[in-house]
Design a protein around this motif. Sequence first.
Motif, PDB file in Angstrom:
ATOM      1  N   LYS A 219      -4.478  22.259   1.680  1.00  0.00           N
ATOM      2  CA  LYS A 219      -4.307  23.620   2.202  1.00  0.00           C
ATOM      3  C   LYS A 219      -5.313  23.903   3.311  1.00  0.00           C
ATOM      4  CE  LYS A 219      -2.526  25.675  -2.104  1.00  0.00           C
ATOM      5  NZ  LYS A 219      -2.818  26.628  -3.201  1.00  0.00           N
ATOM      6  N   THR A 220      -6.572  23.477   3.078  1.00  0.00           N
ATOM      7  CA  THR A 220      -7.614  23.701   4.085  1.00  0.00           C
ATOM      8  C   THR A 220      -7.304  22.956   5.370  1.00  0.00           C
ATOM      9  OG1 THR A 220      -9.281  23.975   2.340  1.00  0.00           O
ATOM     10  CG2 THR A 220     -10.082  23.475   4.547  1.00  0.00           C
ATOM     11  N   CYS A 221      -6.870  21.704   5.240  1.00  0.00           N
ATOM     12  CA  CYS A 221      -6.557  20.901   6.428  1.00  0.00           C
ATOM     13  C   CYS A 221      -5.403  21.510   7.217  1.00  0.00           C
ATOM     14  CB  CYS A 221      -6.226  19.466   6.028  1.00  0.00           C
ATOM     15  SG  CYS A 221      -7.659  18.493   5.519  1.00  0.00           S
ATOM     16  N   PHE A 222      -4.354  21.948   6.520  1.00  0.00           N
ATOM     17  CA  PHE A 222      -3.227  22.571   7.210  1.00  0.00           C
ATOM     18  C   PHE A 222      -3.677  23.860   7.912  1.00  0.00           C
ATOM     19  CE2 PHE A 222       0.008  20.183   4.606  1.00  0.00           C
ATOM     20  CZ  PHE A 222       0.651  19.623   5.692  1.00  0.00           C
ATOM     21  N   LYS A 223      -4.527  24.616   7.251  1.00  0.00           N
ATOM     22  CA  LYS A 223      -5.014  25.869   7.836  1.00  0.00           C
ATOM     23  C   LYS A 223      -5.829  25.580   9.098  1.00  0.00           C
ATOM     24  CE  LYS A 223      -7.549  30.095   6.642  1.00  0.00           C
ATOM     25  NZ  LYS A 223      -8.314  30.804   5.572  1.00  0.00           N
ATOM     26  N   GLU A 224      -6.656  24.522   9.039  1.00  0.00           N
ATOM     27  CA  GLU A 224      -7.511  24.175  10.178  1.00  0.00           C
ATOM     28  C   GLU A 224      -6.702  23.749  11.393  1.00  0.00           C
ATOM     29  OE1 GLU A 224     -10.213  21.240   8.808  1.00  0.00           O
ATOM     30  OE2 GLU A 224     -11.565  22.669   7.835  1.00  0.00           O
ATOM     31  N   ILE A 225      -5.558  23.089  11.163  1.00  0.00           N
ATOM     32  CA  ILE A 225      -4.758  22.620  12.303  1.00  0.00           C
ATOM     33  C   ILE A 225      -3.648  23.617  12.654  1.00  0.00           C
ATOM     34  CG2 ILE A 225      -5.247  20.206  11.784  1.00  0.00           C
ATOM     35  CD1 ILE A 225      -2.489  19.913  10.616  1.00  0.00           C
ATOM     36  N   ASP A 239       1.389  14.171  -3.619  1.00  0.00           N
ATOM     37  CA  ASP A 239       1.950  12.948  -4.192  1.00  0.00           C
ATOM     38  C   ASP A 239       1.927  11.806  -3.169  1.00  0.00           C
ATOM     39  OD1 ASP A 239       3.609  11.461  -6.260  1.00  0.00           O
ATOM     40  OD2 ASP A 239       5.026  11.485  -4.591  1.00  0.00           O
ATOM     41  N   LEU A 240       2.313  12.117  -1.931  1.00  0.00           N
ATOM     42  CA  LEU A 240       2.313  11.095  -0.884  1.00  0.00           C
ATOM     43  C   LEU A 240       0.913  10.568  -0.621  1.00  0.00           C
ATOM     44  CD1 LEU A 240       4.784  12.781   1.634  1.00  0.00           C
ATOM     45  CD2 LEU A 240       5.230  10.684   0.334  1.00  0.00           C
ATOM     46  N   ILE A 241      -0.063  11.465  -0.585  1.00  0.00           N
ATOM     47  CA  ILE A 241      -1.448  11.067  -0.317  1.00  0.00           C
ATOM     48  C   ILE A 241      -1.995  10.216  -1.453  1.00  0.00           C
ATOM     49  CG2 ILE A 241      -3.807  11.961  -0.147  1.00  0.00           C
ATOM     50  CD1 ILE A 241      -2.633  14.310   1.467  1.00  0.00           C
ATOM     51  N   LYS A 242      -1.781  10.650  -2.697  1.00  0.00           N
ATOM     52  CA  LYS A 242      -2.298   9.903  -3.838  1.00  0.00           C
ATOM     53  C   LYS A 242      -1.719   8.501  -3.911  1.00  0.00           C
ATOM     54  CE  LYS A 242      -3.584  13.585  -7.084  1.00  0.00           C
ATOM     55  NZ  LYS A 242      -3.278  14.230  -8.378  1.00  0.00           N
ATOM     56  N   ARG A 243      -0.435   8.360  -3.501  1.00  0.00           N
ATOM     57  CA  ARG A 243       0.219   7.054  -3.591  1.00  0.00           C
ATOM     58  C   ARG A 243      -0.035   6.176  -2.367  1.00  0.00           C
ATOM     59  NH1 ARG A 243       5.723   7.248  -6.987  1.00  0.00           N
ATOM     60  NH2 ARG A 243       5.246   8.937  -8.432  1.00  0.00           N
ATOM     61  N   SER A 244      -0.783   6.698  -1.412  1.00  0.00           N
ATOM     62  CA  SER A 244      -1.052   5.894  -0.208  1.00  0.00           C
ATOM     63  C   SER A 244      -2.555   5.740   0.017  1.00  0.00           C
ATOM     64  CB  SER A 244      -0.369   6.524   1.009  1.00  0.00           C
ATOM     65  OG  SER A 244      -0.767   7.866   1.189  1.00  0.00           O
ATOM     66  N   ILE A 245      -3.197   6.700   0.690  1.00  0.00           N
ATOM     67  CA  ILE A 245      -4.611   6.540   1.039  1.00  0.00           C
ATOM     68  C   ILE A 245      -5.546   6.935  -0.091  1.00  0.00           C
ATOM     69  CG2 ILE A 245      -4.172   6.869   3.505  1.00  0.00           C
ATOM     70  CD1 ILE A 245      -5.254   9.717   3.190  1.00  0.00           C
ATOM     71  N   GLY A 246      -5.043   7.663  -1.118  1.00  0.00           N
ATOM     72  CA  GLY A 246      -5.901   8.088  -2.208  1.00  0.00           C
ATOM     73  C   GLY A 246      -6.754   9.293  -1.838  1.00  0.00           C
ATOM     74  N   ALA A 247      -7.645   9.669  -2.747  1.00  0.00           N
ATOM     75  CA  ALA A 247      -8.449  10.888  -2.571  1.00  0.00           C
ATOM     76  C   ALA A 247      -9.682  10.621  -1.723  1.00  0.00           C
ATOM     77  CB  ALA A 247      -8.853  11.443  -3.941  1.00  0.00           C
ATOM     78  N   ASN A 248      -9.482  10.120  -0.525  1.00  0.00           N
ATOM     79  CA  ASN A 248     -10.576   9.821   0.386  1.00  0.00           C
ATOM     80  C   ASN A 248     -10.610  10.893   1.467  1.00  0.00           C
ATOM     81  OD1 ASN A 248     -11.841   8.651   2.863  1.00  0.00           O
ATOM     82  ND2 ASN A 248     -12.143   6.880   1.537  1.00  0.00           N
ATOM     83  N   PRO A 249     -11.627  11.763   1.484  1.00  0.00           N
ATOM     84  CA  PRO A 249     -11.653  12.884   2.439  1.00  0.00           C
ATOM     85  C   PRO A 249     -11.554  12.448   3.898  1.00  0.00           C
ATOM     86  CG  PRO A 249     -13.303  13.212   0.740  1.00  0.00           C
ATOM     87  CD  PRO A 249     -12.773  11.829   0.544  1.00  0.00           C
ATOM     88  N   ARG A 250     -12.265  11.366   4.260  1.00  0.00           N
ATOM     89  CA  ARG A 250     -12.225  10.934   5.655  1.00  0.00           C
ATOM     90  C   ARG A 250     -10.840  10.408   6.012  1.00  0.00           C
ATOM     91  NH1 ARG A 250     -16.850   7.027   7.170  1.00  0.00           N
ATOM     92  NH2 ARG A 250     -18.042   8.892   6.660  1.00  0.00           N
ATOM     93  N   GLY A 251     -10.241   9.670   5.074  1.00  0.00           N
ATOM     94  CA  GLY A 251      -8.896   9.166   5.306  1.00  0.00           C
ATOM     95  C   GLY A 251      -7.895  10.300   5.456  1.00  0.00           C
ATOM     96  N   LYS A 253      -8.573  13.345   6.447  1.00  0.00           N
ATOM     97  CA  LYS A 253      -8.848  14.040   7.699  1.00  0.00           C
ATOM     98  C   LYS A 253      -8.187  13.316   8.871  1.00  0.00           C
ATOM     99  CE  LYS A 253     -11.015  17.498   9.660  1.00  0.00           C
ATOM    100  NZ  LYS A 253     -10.702  18.896   9.328  1.00  0.00           N
ATOM    101  N   ARG A 254      -8.292  11.992   8.904  1.00  0.00           N
ATOM    102  CA  ARG A 254      -7.652  11.213   9.968  1.00  0.00           C
ATOM    103  C   ARG A 254      -6.137  11.384   9.924  1.00  0.00           C
ATOM    104  NH1 ARG A 254      -7.823   5.971   9.485  1.00  0.00           N
ATOM    105  NH2 ARG A 254      -7.717   5.506  11.707  1.00  0.00           N
ATOM    106  N   LEU A 255      -5.594  11.437   8.720  1.00  0.00           N
ATOM    107  CA  LEU A 255      -4.152  11.600   8.544  1.00  0.00           C
ATOM    108  C   LEU A 255      -3.680  12.934   9.129  1.00  0.00           C
ATOM    109  CD1 LEU A 255      -1.698  10.188   7.175  1.00  0.00           C
ATOM    110  CD2 LEU A 255      -2.229  11.528   5.143  1.00  0.00           C
ATOM    111  N   PHE A 256      -4.388  14.002   8.815  1.00  0.00           N
ATOM    112  CA  PHE A 256      -3.997  15.321   9.310  1.00  0.00           C
ATOM    113  C   PHE A 256      -4.234  15.449  10.817  1.00  0.00           C
ATOM    114  CE2 PHE A 256      -4.098  16.446   4.813  1.00  0.00           C
ATOM    115  CZ  PHE A 256      -2.997  17.285   4.722  1.00  0.00           C
ATOM    116  N   ASN A 257      -5.265  14.785  11.328  1.00  0.00           N
ATOM    117  CA  ASN A 257      -5.482  14.806  12.775  1.00  0.00           C
ATOM    118  C   ASN A 257      -4.329  14.118  13.508  1.00  0.00           C
ATOM    119  OD1 ASN A 257      -7.893  16.172  12.600  1.00  0.00           O
ATOM    120  ND2 ASN A 257      -9.160  14.347  12.662  1.00  0.00           N
ATOM    121  N   ALA A 258      -3.850  12.986  12.939  1.00  0.00           N
ATOM    122  CA  ALA A 258      -2.709  12.293  13.536  1.00  0.00           C
ATOM    123  C   ALA A 258      -1.458  13.166  13.481  1.00  0.00           C
ATOM    124  CB  ALA A 258      -2.470  10.970  12.801  1.00  0.00           C
TER     125      ALA A 258
END
Length: 519
Positions: A219-225, A239-251, A253-258
Amino acid sequence: MTISIQGSWGTGKTSIMQIIKGKLSGNIQPVWFNTWQFSQFNLEDKLPLVMLSKLVSAVSDSKSEQAKELIKNVFEGISKIAIGYVSGGSTNGDEIKSLFTQDFIGQLDSLKDSFQKLVNARAGENGRVVIFVDDLDRLEPRKAVELLEVLKLFLDCEKCVFVLAIDYDVVCRGVEAKYGKLSDDKAANEKKGKSFFDKIIQVPFKMPVAEYNIQNYIKTCFKEIGITCEDSEISIYEDLIKRSIGANPRGMKRLFNAYLLLKIVVTDAVLETDKNKLLLFAVLCLQHAFEKTYEYLVRNRNELTGENLRLLENSDYQDVKTHLPEYAASEEEFLRLKPFMESFIRLINRDDDSNDINKDELANLVNVMGISSITSAGDESKPYRAKTEVKDIRELNIGGKDSAFLEKMISAVKAVAPDVRESMRNNKTVTVVFKNKNGAGTTFTEFYVQAKSYLVYCSGRNESVFQIPEITEILQRRNIYDIHKESNYAYVKFKIAEGDTELSDLTALAEACYKSYSE
């Protein structure tokens, strides 16, 4: 005291240390040292000495004559130790022996005593100096361990607290690199690394990644962008995040920036629907977490079928490598991928038909993947196909094989129905694929040209195809007992030697599989 902030890349170690630093007040004096910035200038071998110099400069806050004299003594000590440190790497035996002279040992004691006095002056009567050491795990593991040893040998001072950001696994690898393996027993070597770690660290703190509230972060990331996202969709993104990059904040952040970049630069109408926005996000998850799989799908996007995608969801690794010979992902990546593909295929199915991926849905996926390639670091967007399709059988790279026999087999399969179309393609493994008029998801026969034979796959809508009496008789006669069952189809594989006259078996199997898709 030495405190460790443990966690892998991107889990938030630096952020935690910055929060701690921001909370310090009164007579608690913070000092920040980033090892990575020094490692960029080929200073790794001298990094312990560079660190000592940096800390002396940071800790020596007083301008009194006494402090100036202490600083002078410390730097003189560092200089003399540096000479010994460098000569210690020499092949000159006398220079190596000099490291163990009383003078050198005295310099170590003097350095520590002078540094202690600087700390006392900076901290005051009841204060502390808190030294933050960041990015230790970005160093080569052996150098990270050497830096930890310096902390222990030189800087074990009263009123001095060290907070170290480090990945525990890096320490274990560094201990092994510097001191060698105890044995071939992995557990014994890990125990050695743990013993070293425990000797250096008094208070270990592990980043609580499993406890991170991903929904709030999304929610925070969507709000920021500046993107509005309904609460009902948050769980899908989670669900998509947990099944791919996992709970990695930096990962994340890069995903939402892309994602934000694509929203800004792409005006394609394909992104106007909420489902396609989700699908794009899923493709980005694939891109960031499963690089080789993403590259394969993008490179072959014009030839994708529902069966290909289902293979990645339901089959084992060897079957995928056989059916998709260009698939270059490791088995480790493939095993991580399988749970993600379940969610991914659910998003591809726009009509919510879990048993089929139709032509329009595949075309939509191709469009979305084309958009995603803008943010890719790989070369998967090069304008070529992994397999080159040819129109004439004589253009296939079949070595010294008889093209007339292959043409005879192709004719036998095409004879099962008037609407059959074949796709002949060259790559490391030459394939001939047969489909009916419905296109994607209905491949019923495939030839793979091998060195001494042809490997043939016959795929039906489900395993009941291979329970038809005349088909059962063929399987038994050819000793084919392994029927591969998938969620929406089943298949058998067998070999045909060049010159085999029993093409009636091939025709019967192909026809039964073809009919199963048409009924």
